[in-house]
Design a protein around this motif. Structure first.
Motif, PDB file in Angstrom:
ATOM      1  N   GLY A  87       0.232  -1.526  -0.473  1.00  0.00           N
ATOM      2  CA  GLY A  87       0.308  -0.115   0.207  1.00  0.00           C
ATOM      3  C   GLY A  87       0.569   1.403  -0.305  1.00  0.00           C
ATOM      4  N   ARG A  88       1.926   0.830   0.174  1.00  0.00           N
ATOM      5  CA  ARG A  88       3.140   2.597   0.727  1.00  0.00           C
ATOM      6  C   ARG A  88       4.159   2.734  -1.033  1.00  0.00           C
ATOM      7  N   CYS A  89       3.801   1.858  -1.816  1.00  0.00           N
ATOM      8  CA  CYS A  89       4.710   1.774  -2.481  1.00  0.00           C
ATOM      9  C   CYS A  89       4.152   1.743  -4.396  1.00  0.00           C
ATOM     10  N   ARG A  90       3.851   2.747  -5.167  1.00  0.00           N
ATOM     11  CA  ARG A  90       3.147   2.870  -6.067  1.00  0.00           C
ATOM     12  C   ARG A  90       3.872   2.724  -7.446  1.00  0.00           C
ATOM     13  N   GLY A  91       5.262   2.572  -7.023  1.00  0.00           N
ATOM     14  CA  GLY A  91       6.103   1.531  -8.363  1.00  0.00           C
ATOM     15  C   GLY A  91       7.413   1.531  -7.902  1.00  0.00           C
ATOM     16  N   LEU A  92       8.068  -0.308  -8.609  1.00  0.00           N
ATOM     17  CA  LEU A  92       8.936  -0.683  -8.841  1.00  0.00           C
ATOM     18  C   LEU A  92      10.069   0.267  -9.987  1.00  0.00           C
ATOM     19  N   ALA A 171       6.533 -14.605  -4.397  1.00  0.00           N
ATOM     20  CA  ALA A 171       6.170 -13.277  -3.508  1.00  0.00           C
ATOM     21  C   ALA A 171       6.091 -11.965  -4.664  1.00  0.00           C
ATOM     22  N   LEU A 172       7.128 -12.262  -5.872  1.00  0.00           N
ATOM     23  CA  LEU A 172       6.374 -11.066  -6.354  1.00  0.00           C
ATOM     24  C   LEU A 172       5.075 -10.631  -7.560  1.00  0.00           C
ATOM     25  N   GLY A 173       4.873 -12.393  -7.821  1.00  0.00           N
ATOM     26  CA  GLY A 173       3.725 -12.412  -8.745  1.00  0.00           C
ATOM     27  C   GLY A 173       1.956 -11.269  -7.801  1.00  0.00           C
ATOM     28  N   VAL A 174       2.330 -11.714  -6.011  1.00  0.00           N
ATOM     29  CA  VAL A 174       0.738 -10.936  -5.661  1.00  0.00           C
ATOM     30  C   VAL A 174       1.309  -9.674  -5.545  1.00  0.00           C
ATOM     31  N   LEU A 175       2.319  -8.264  -6.477  1.00  0.00           N
ATOM     32  CA  LEU A 175       2.610  -7.447  -5.877  1.00  0.00           C
ATOM     33  C   LEU A 175       1.634  -5.969  -7.022  1.00  0.00           C
ATOM     34  N   PRO A 176       0.987  -5.850  -6.070  1.00  0.00           N
ATOM     35  CA  PRO A 176      -0.161  -4.912  -7.400  1.00  0.00           C
ATOM     36  C   PRO A 176       0.742  -3.706  -8.336  1.00  0.00           C
ATOM     37  N   CYS A 177       1.542  -3.097  -7.254  1.00  0.00           N
ATOM     38  CA  CYS A 177       2.379  -2.212  -8.464  1.00  0.00           C
ATOM     39  C   CYS A 177       3.163  -2.049  -9.860  1.00  0.00           C
ATOM     40  N   ARG A 196      13.870 -11.347 -16.658  1.00  0.00           N
ATOM     41  CA  ARG A 196      12.572 -12.390 -17.263  1.00  0.00           C
ATOM     42  C   ARG A 196      11.634 -12.683 -16.758  1.00  0.00           C
ATOM     43  N   GLU A 197      12.624 -13.380 -15.654  1.00  0.00           N
ATOM     44  CA  GLU A 197      11.556 -14.118 -14.561  1.00  0.00           C
ATOM     45  C   GLU A 197      10.635 -12.819 -13.281  1.00  0.00           C
ATOM     46  N   TRP A 198      11.751 -12.349 -13.212  1.00  0.00           N
ATOM     47  CA  TRP A 198      11.271 -11.405 -12.743  1.00  0.00           C
ATOM     48  C   TRP A 198       9.771 -10.551 -13.172  1.00  0.00           C
ATOM     49  N   ALA A 199       9.767 -10.306 -14.661  1.00  0.00           N
ATOM     50  CA  ALA A 199       9.143  -9.542 -15.049  1.00  0.00           C
ATOM     51  C   ALA A 199       7.456 -10.811 -15.531  1.00  0.00           C
ATOM     52  N   ALA A 200       8.314 -12.154 -15.900  1.00  0.00           N
ATOM     53  CA  ALA A 200       7.136 -12.931 -15.924  1.00  0.00           C
ATOM     54  C   ALA A 200       6.153 -13.146 -14.699  1.00  0.00           C
ATOM     55  N   ALA A 201       6.924 -12.791 -13.535  1.00  0.00           N
ATOM     56  CA  ALA A 201       5.963 -13.226 -12.521  1.00  0.00           C
ATOM     57  C   ALA A 201       5.554 -12.225 -11.607  1.00  0.00           C
ATOM     58  N   LEU A 202       5.564 -10.552 -11.917  1.00  0.00           N
ATOM     59  CA  LEU A 202       4.678  -9.272 -11.565  1.00  0.00           C
ATOM     60  C   LEU A 202       4.055  -9.225 -12.737  1.00  0.00           C
ATOM     61  N   PRO A 203       2.522  -8.883 -11.773  1.00  0.00           N
ATOM     62  CA  PRO A 203       1.429  -9.070 -12.634  1.00  0.00           C
ATOM     63  C   PRO A 203       1.145  -7.809 -13.470  1.00  0.00           C
ATOM     64  N   ARG A 204       2.140  -6.599 -13.755  1.00  0.00           N
ATOM     65  CA  ARG A 204       2.635  -5.981 -14.187  1.00  0.00           C
ATOM     66  C   ARG A 204       3.901  -4.976 -14.391  1.00  0.00           C
ATOM     67  N   ALA A 205       4.494  -5.941 -15.286  1.00  0.00           N
ATOM     68  CA  ALA A 205       6.119  -4.606 -15.635  1.00  0.00           C
ATOM     69  C   ALA A 205       6.048  -5.371 -16.846  1.00  0.00           C
ATOM     70  N   ALA A 206       7.776  -4.250 -16.756  1.00  0.00           N
ATOM     71  CA  ALA A 206       8.000  -4.970 -18.658  1.00  0.00           C
ATOM     72  C   ALA A 206       9.126  -4.381 -18.678  1.00  0.00           C
ATOM     73  N   VAL A 207      10.309  -5.193 -19.399  1.00  0.00           N
ATOM     74  CA  VAL A 207      11.816  -4.962 -19.449  1.00  0.00           C
ATOM     75  C   VAL A 207      12.499  -4.490 -20.447  1.00  0.00           C
ATOM     76  N   VAL A 208      12.840  -3.667 -20.489  1.00  0.00           N
ATOM     77  CA  VAL A 208      13.808  -2.900 -21.334  1.00  0.00           C
ATOM     78  C   VAL A 208      14.636  -3.406 -21.668  1.00  0.00           C
ATOM     79  N   GLU A 209      15.932  -3.717 -22.631  1.00  0.00           N
ATOM     80  CA  GLU A 209      16.385  -3.862 -22.410  1.00  0.00           C
ATOM     81  C   GLU A 209      18.529  -2.903 -22.908  1.00  0.00           C
ATOM     82  N   THR A 210      19.253  -2.940 -22.410  1.00  0.00           N
ATOM     83  CA  THR A 210      20.718  -2.108 -22.626  1.00  0.00           C
ATOM     84  C   THR A 210      21.910  -2.665 -22.383  1.00  0.00           C
ATOM     85  N   THR A 211      22.660  -2.233 -22.410  1.00  0.00           N
ATOM     86  CA  THR A 211      24.143  -3.029 -22.415  1.00  0.00           C
ATOM     87  C   THR A 211      25.080  -2.236 -21.189  1.00  0.00           C
TER      88      THR A 211
END
Length: 236
Positions: A87-92, A171-177, A196-211
């Protein structure tokens, strides 16, 4: 979207790093969204993890819900806090996550343990000289500044980071932000597979690649990638 953007972001550094590097990576990308960046200095030694978690709680109490995140181990701690305090985290903002669950034989955990052993046995300067072998100049400079600032607590803080579990995928799978994740595809210490494992587990996530090559030339490249991923996730 604009009205839901949090006004404060608290970003934490990776293992053996410091708030100077975090600010170089994230200050301008967040300023472009009119988000104030707060970068706490590393708590000393064994207090590293619990000290940062307490600071996140203190800042959330003082400022309201936060955009929390960090780089590598800092991303782990921010995610751990977000899971505890949804409830105190608006985004990760998770740049370069290194493992999920127990560290086991994760490359970043092994590297931190080796560095701690070198520091404990030979001291900071000798450990820096050894770590510099084969490292790019920008990384040598960052380590030199940050490790010296950690001082006598460096080995203990490295061991603390190396041994602490990250949130499990469950645990990441229930994080709503919304969660933005950045990965350097040429970084063997922070495998893209983990991001990519984190992104697949999180309900609302995106991955951007860099180097890492881009990071060496432009610190903000990692911050831009992470913030862009978060913006994409927030639109889902």
């Amino acid at each position: 979207m604009t009205s839901t953007i949090p006004r404060t972001a608290v970003l934490l550094p990776g293992t053996g790093s410091d708030e100077v590097f975090v600010r170089a990576v994230f200050a301008r990308p967040l300023a472009a969204l009119d988000i104030e960046l707060v970068t706490p200095a590393p708590p000393p030694g064994n207090a590293l993890a619990e000290g940062y978690l307490a600071e996140l709680g203190r800042l959330a109490a003082a400022r309201g819900p936060l955009l929390a995140g960090g780089i590598s181990f800092g991303a782990h701690l921010a995610a751990e806090w977000a899971v505890r305090e949804p409830g105190r985290c608006r985004g990760l903002l998770a740049a370069l996550p290194a493992w999920n669950g127990a560290p086991d034989a994760a490359p970043a955990s092994l590297a931190a343990t080796l560095s701690a052993d070198l520091v404990a046995e030979h001291g900071v300067e000798a450990a820096l000289a050894k770590s510099a072998e084969g490292s790019p100049p920008w990384l040598i400079a960052e380590l030199g500044r940050a490790w010296r600032r950690h001082g006598d607590g460096l080995a203990a803080s490295l061991r603390t980071a190396a041994s602490r579990p990250a949130p499990s995928l469950a645990a990441l799978g229930v994080l709503p932000c919304p969660a933005g994740i950045a990965t350097c595809v040429d970084d063997p210490i922070h495998p893209t597979k983990v991001a990519r494992e984190w992104a697949a587990a999180l309900p609302r996530a995106a991955v951007v690649e860099t180097t890492l090559t881009a990071l060496g030339e432009d610190r903000e490249s990692l911050g831009r990638a992470t913030v862009l991923a978060w913006l994409r996730a927030a639109r889902v």
